[in-house]
Design an enzyme around this catalytic site. Structure first.
Site, PDB file in Angstrom:
ATOM      1  N   GLY A  14     -29.490  27.586 -10.373  1.00  0.00           N
ATOM      2  CA  GLY A  14     -28.630  28.238 -11.353  1.00  0.00           C
ATOM      3  C   GLY A  14     -27.711  29.255 -10.704  1.00  0.00           C
ATOM      4  NE  ARG A  82     -38.762  12.816  -9.045  1.00  0.00           N
ATOM      5  CZ  ARG A  82     -38.336  13.035 -10.289  1.00  0.00           C
ATOM      6  NH1 ARG A  82     -37.419  13.967 -10.518  1.00  0.00           N
ATOM      7  NH2 ARG A  82     -38.813  12.346 -11.299  1.00  0.00           N
ATOM      8  CG  ASP A 118     -40.114  28.101  -6.359  1.00  0.00           C
ATOM      9  OD1 ASP A 118     -40.840  28.479  -5.430  1.00  0.00           O
ATOM     10  OD2 ASP A 118     -40.389  27.126  -7.078  1.00  0.00           O
ATOM     11  CB  THR A 140     -34.155  33.778  -8.687  1.00  0.00           C
ATOM     12  OG1 THR A 140     -34.601  33.758 -10.045  1.00  0.00           O
ATOM     13  CG2 THR A 140     -35.144  34.581  -7.864  1.00  0.00           C
ATOM     14  CG  ASP A 142     -36.072  34.235 -13.728  1.00  0.00           C
ATOM     15  OD1 ASP A 142     -35.456  34.830 -14.639  1.00  0.00           O
ATOM     16  OD2 ASP A 142     -36.286  33.014 -13.741  1.00  0.00           O
ATOM     17  CG  ASP A 144     -39.206  33.833 -10.058  1.00  0.00           C
ATOM     18  OD1 ASP A 144     -38.319  33.764  -9.184  1.00  0.00           O
ATOM     19  OD2 ASP A 144     -39.350  32.963 -10.938  1.00  0.00           O
ATOM     20  NE  ARG A 186     -37.347  28.071 -15.927  1.00  0.00           N
ATOM     21  CZ  ARG A 186     -36.994  26.962 -15.293  1.00  0.00           C
ATOM     22  NH1 ARG A 186     -37.681  25.865 -15.473  1.00  0.00           N
ATOM     23  NH2 ARG A 186     -35.973  26.946 -14.477  1.00  0.00           N
TER      24      ARG A 186
END
Length: 365
Positions: A14, A82, A118, A140, A142, A144, A186
């Site tokens: 983000g 992926r 992360d 981030t 956050d 975190d 989150r």
């Protein structure tokens, strides 16, 4: 750094206030300090797979340090290990990491600076394990990421949320309502905790401390009995009631983290009205927390992270992430930075401070 004259840089995940300041710092430090060329891959790891890039020189990064967003673009869905494709209407995932590595080699890139949180740093670690010289930069809102005291973008997000609380106070007091502000977070409640304390919230609800609805309602009723006819609640999107679950809005299978949260604020408002009969309103701050100009602290820490990332690269400290420890920027292995999330402990000193100021966390009736 021996015989290395070209480095790549990308922004994954983000967007976040301070990304452009890091890009600027990486580019200027590479050019002024080491005479390296800098290649910016567009739209995160997607650009790495699709060989979509732009050269970054002093002109390209001029005047961007104070701006929001990222001039390189970003994506939180395109994992080279992926990689999502739609073939004949069917979702498929393939490992395109070797394609990405081949693209870097053809461009003469000696290594990669990954600016991300992360998810992006997990990918960076995978590339490192495949022999790519990687340096990570922690990003981030956050806050975190473990192994660093702070991530850039967090301070700006807190400032935005605090400003929203300040504005909600006036309408809450005018209409004698409960005003609920839903913020991002989150699995970690750092934004809610810091903004709630700074903005003078009455209740702060975070993922780490599951709440009891009756405890929240009692706090509001108690304030009314004290002739305080309004309440401000700050709730992180990942907050959940005791013996309950997070409110999931939707799933995005192509993403590294497919869970999209949203709706805890509305659930809380409905529940509070049902239990207490007090009118409640919700404001979801959402992506406003990611946007806008970074505050001065984020501009400074972003500049420090960016320049130190280049220095770490030049001295061969591959497979590491730049990290703030106290007043110093150091490097730590990426694998250590991503092994666990940094969460708010129930006995965190800031939580203790908030409790002594009369702020409730919904865990005590």
């Amino acid at each position: 750094m021996k015989n290395a004259h070209r480095i790549g840089v990308l922004t994954g995940g983000g967007d976040c206030p301070g990304l452009n300041a890091v890009i600027r710092a990486v580019t200027k430090a590479a050019i002024y300090g080491y005479n390296f060329e800098v290649v910016g891959f567009l739209d995160g790891f997607k650009g790495l797979v699709e060989n979509n890039f732009r050269m970054l020189d002093l002109k390209a990064v001029s005047g961007i340090g104070h701006t929001g967003g990222t001039i390189l673009g970003s994506s939180n869905r395109d994992n080279p290990f992926r990689f999502y494709r739609s073939i004949d209407g069917k979702e498929t995932f393939t490992d395109e990491s070797d394609v990405a590595i081949s693209n870097m080699k053809e461009l003469g890139i000696d290594g990669l600076i990954v600016i991300g949180g992360d998810g992006s740093l997990h990918i960076a670690q995978q590339f490192f394990e495949k022999g790519i010289k990687v340096i990570g930069v922690p990003k981030t809102i956050d806050n975190d990421l473990s192994a660093t005291d702070v991530t850039f973008g967090f301070s700006t997000a807190v400032a935005t949320a605090t400003d929203a609380i300040d504005k909600l106070h006036t309408t809450a007091e005018s209409h004698h309502r409960v005003m609920i502000l839903e913020v991002m977070g989150r699995y970690a409640g750092w934004i809610a905790l810091h903004a709630g304390l700074a903005g003078g919230a009455d209740v702060i609800l975070i993922p780490e401390i599951p709440y009891d609805l009756n405890a929240v309602a009692n706090k509001i009723i108690q304030r009314r009995e004290q002739d305080k006819h309004f309440s401000i609640i700050v709730v992180a999107e990942g907050a959940k009631p005791k013996d309950g679950e997070m409110v999931v809005q939707r799933m995005v299978n192509a993403s590294h983290d497919p869970v999209r949260l949203g709706g805890i604020g509305n659930k809380l408002a409905t529940d509070i009205e049902a239990v207490s009969g007090i009118e409640s309103r919700v404001t979801v701050l959402g992506h406003l927390q990611r946007g806008g100009y970074p505050v001065s602290y984020d501009r400074i820490i972003s500049s420090r992270y960016g320049t130190y990332a280049v220095e770490a690269f030049a001295r061969g400290a591959y497979g590491t992430m730049v990290s703030l420890h106290g007043e110093e920027i150091i490097t730590v292995p990426i694998i250590e930075a991503i092994e666990s999330l940094k969460q708010v402990g129930p006995h965190n000193q800031i939580v203790h401070t908030a409790r002594l100021l009369g702020i409730a966390f919904g865990d005590e009736i």
